[in-house]
Motif scaffolding. Structure first.
Motif, short mmCIF file in Angstrom:
data_model
loop_
_atom_site.label_atom_id
_atom_site.label_comp_id
_atom_site.label_asym_id
_atom_site.label_seq_id
_atom_site.Cartn_x
_atom_site.Cartn_y
_atom_site.Cartn_z
N ARG A 22 0.86 -1.32 -0.02
CA ARG A 22 0.03 0.09 0.13
C ARG A 22 0.94 1.18 -0.10
O ARG A 22 0.62 2.12 -0.60
CB ARG A 22 -0.95 0.00 1.24
CG ARG A 22 -2.31 -0.79 0.99
CD ARG A 22 -3.33 -0.61 2.02
NE ARG A 22 -4.44 -1.15 1.38
CZ ARG A 22 -5.45 -0.37 0.68
NH1 ARG A 22 -5.15 0.59 0.39
NH2 ARG A 22 -6.48 -1.23 0.15
N ARG A 26 1.52 4.66 -3.08
CA ARG A 26 1.19 6.04 -2.76
C ARG A 26 2.33 7.01 -3.33
O ARG A 26 3.39 6.72 -3.40
CB ARG A 26 1.03 6.07 -1.22
CG ARG A 26 -0.14 5.69 -0.47
CD ARG A 26 0.00 5.57 0.90
NE ARG A 26 -0.03 7.07 1.41
CZ ARG A 26 -0.59 7.30 2.73
NH1 ARG A 26 -1.22 6.53 3.47
NH2 ARG A 26 -0.34 8.54 3.07
N GLN A 211 -4.77 -1.04 5.29
CA GLN A 211 -5.59 0.08 5.00
C GLN A 211 -5.96 0.99 6.32
O GLN A 211 -5.71 2.27 6.34
CB GLN A 211 -6.67 0.04 4.15
CG GLN A 211 -7.66 1.11 3.76
CD GLN A 211 -8.81 0.68 3.11
OE1 GLN A 211 -9.11 -0.50 2.89
NE2 GLN A 211 -9.98 1.65 2.89
N ARG A 212 -6.62 0.36 7.16
CA ARG A 212 -7.05 0.95 8.45
C ARG A 212 -6.10 1.51 9.10
O ARG A 212 -6.18 2.62 9.74
CB ARG A 212 -8.00 -0.14 9.23
CG ARG A 212 -9.28 -0.37 8.66
CD ARG A 212 -10.04 0.69 7.95
NE ARG A 212 -10.66 1.61 9.06
CZ ARG A 212 -11.74 1.61 9.65
NH1 ARG A 212 -12.50 0.27 9.23
NH2 ARG A 212 -12.08 2.51 10.56
N GLU A 215 -4.68 4.46 7.72
CA GLU A 215 -5.56 5.81 7.73
C GLU A 215 -5.27 6.51 9.26
O GLU A 215 -5.24 7.56 9.50
CB GLU A 215 -7.05 5.29 7.70
CG GLU A 215 -7.43 5.00 6.41
CD GLU A 215 -8.74 4.26 6.20
OE1 GLU A 215 -9.40 4.06 7.27
OE2 GLU A 215 -9.10 4.06 4.96
N ASP A 218 -2.01 8.24 9.14
CA ASP A 218 -2.16 9.55 8.38
C ASP A 218 -2.83 10.64 9.51
O ASP A 218 -2.56 11.86 9.02
CB ASP A 218 -3.16 9.42 7.26
CG ASP A 218 -2.27 8.56 5.97
OD1 ASP A 218 -1.03 8.77 6.22
OD2 ASP A 218 -2.77 7.89 5.26
N GLY A 219 -3.77 10.28 10.35
CA GLY A 219 -4.40 11.32 11.28
C GLY A 219 -3.99 11.51 12.36
O GLY A 219 -4.39 12.17 13.20
N TRP A 231 -7.26 -0.19 15.31
CA TRP A 231 -7.25 0.08 13.87
C TRP A 231 -8.43 1.08 13.40
O TRP A 231 -8.41 1.49 12.63
CB TRP A 231 -7.79 -1.14 13.08
CG TRP A 231 -9.10 -1.91 13.79
CD1 TRP A 231 -8.95 -2.90 14.94
CD2 TRP A 231 -10.37 -1.68 13.48
NE1 TRP A 231 -10.17 -3.00 15.12
CE2 TRP A 231 -11.17 -2.46 14.32
CE3 TRP A 231 -10.95 -0.99 12.34
CZ2 TRP A 231 -12.54 -2.36 14.09
CZ3 TRP A 231 -12.39 -1.07 12.24
CH2 TRP A 231 -12.99 -1.71 13.10
N ASP A 232 -9.46 1.25 14.38
CA ASP A 232 -10.45 2.46 14.14
C ASP A 232 -10.13 3.58 14.83
O ASP A 232 -10.97 4.68 14.56
CB ASP A 232 -11.81 1.85 14.65
CG ASP A 232 -11.95 1.62 16.27
OD1 ASP A 232 -10.71 1.94 16.88
OD2 ASP A 232 -12.90 1.05 16.71
N GLY A 233 -9.05 3.94 15.29
CA GLY A 233 -8.32 5.16 15.80
C GLY A 233 -8.69 5.28 17.20
O GLY A 233 -8.28 6.28 17.93
#
Length: 238
Positions: A22, A26, A211-212, A215, A218-219, A231-233
């Motif tokens: 992944r 990019r 992917q998660r 994400e 990145d945040g 994984w969901d933040g």
């Protein structure tokens, strides 16, 4: 992420390979250093290197190989739960010194030594991320089932190590971030013997997990440095 070269320790494993693929796709990642115990092929942006968590000289050599273009995103995607006669303990009497020594070497000491060599001269300005894969079962306050003694302890130790890394990095670069990440239950060899009780919508493919996790990375903000994130933040308490 913003034009950051990346490095994956454990790039031949399920999650590590998916993260490598992944990141290589990019446009904002010019180089992906991909580390594994056995040789990998170079391809496009991917620059392979060899390392062994139990051979510190190999970690020092890997860091030197990246010195001319050091990564600003380092992900430690290594880990061990079972294998070579080691299984998660169901009771106190199942504990062995060998299991503790082996799991701490792979899950805690190894990542600590990666940090020792990769963070010798971290950038003093700009975004920089050090992330290591941990596990929800490494949370002390969230432990309600017990068992899995050596694995839980080694992941709790990893969380503490990365918390220390975060504190030290912040003194050098206020924009630097160090976190541990829980990928969820991923369909890999590590989780294979324990998937029966996992709901289908909670058993992730390696690519979905990658992917998660990216994400979440990145945040990330500097205020989150030192934490363990799922994984969901969501924040996983220590």
């Amino acid at each position: 992420m913003g034009d950051l070269s990346a490095c994956i320790f454990g790039a031949s494993g399920g999650i590590g390979a998916a993260l490598t693929a992944r990141l290589a796709d990019r446009a904002d990642v010019p180089v992906v250093y991909a580390g594994a115990r056995s040789a990998m092929k170079a391809s496009g942006k991917v620059r392979p290197f060899l390392f062994d968590l139990e051979d510190e000289a190999s970690l020092a050599k890997a860091a030197m190989m990246m010195a001319d273009a050091p990564p600003r995103l380092i992900i430690v995607a290594t880990g061990m739960l079972h294998g070579n006669g080691i299984q998660p303990e169901k009771s106190l009497k199942a504990q062995t010194a060998d299991a503790y020594a082996r799991l701490f070497a792979i899950n805690a000491t190894g990542p600590a030594l990666i940090a020792r060599h990769m963070l010798v001269s971290p950038p003093r300005t700009g975004r920089f991320v050090f992330a290591a894969l941990s596990a929800r079962v490494g949370s002390i306050s969230d432990n309600r089932l017990g068992g899995w003694h050596a694995y839980r302890a080694s992941k709790a130790a990893l969380n503490m190590i990365v918390r220390n890394i975060a504190i030290e990095l912040a003194r050098i670069n206020p924009e630097a971030i160090a976190v541990t990440l829980h990928p969820g239950t991923v369909d890999t060899d590590l989780s294979a013997p324990f998937q029966r009780a996992v709901a289908k919508d909670r058993l992730f493919s390696a690519d979905h997990a990658a992917q998660r996790l990216l994400e979440v990375i990145d945040g990330l903000t500097p205020e989150q440095s030192g934490r363990c994130l799922a994984w969901d933040g969501s924040v996983i308490p220590f």
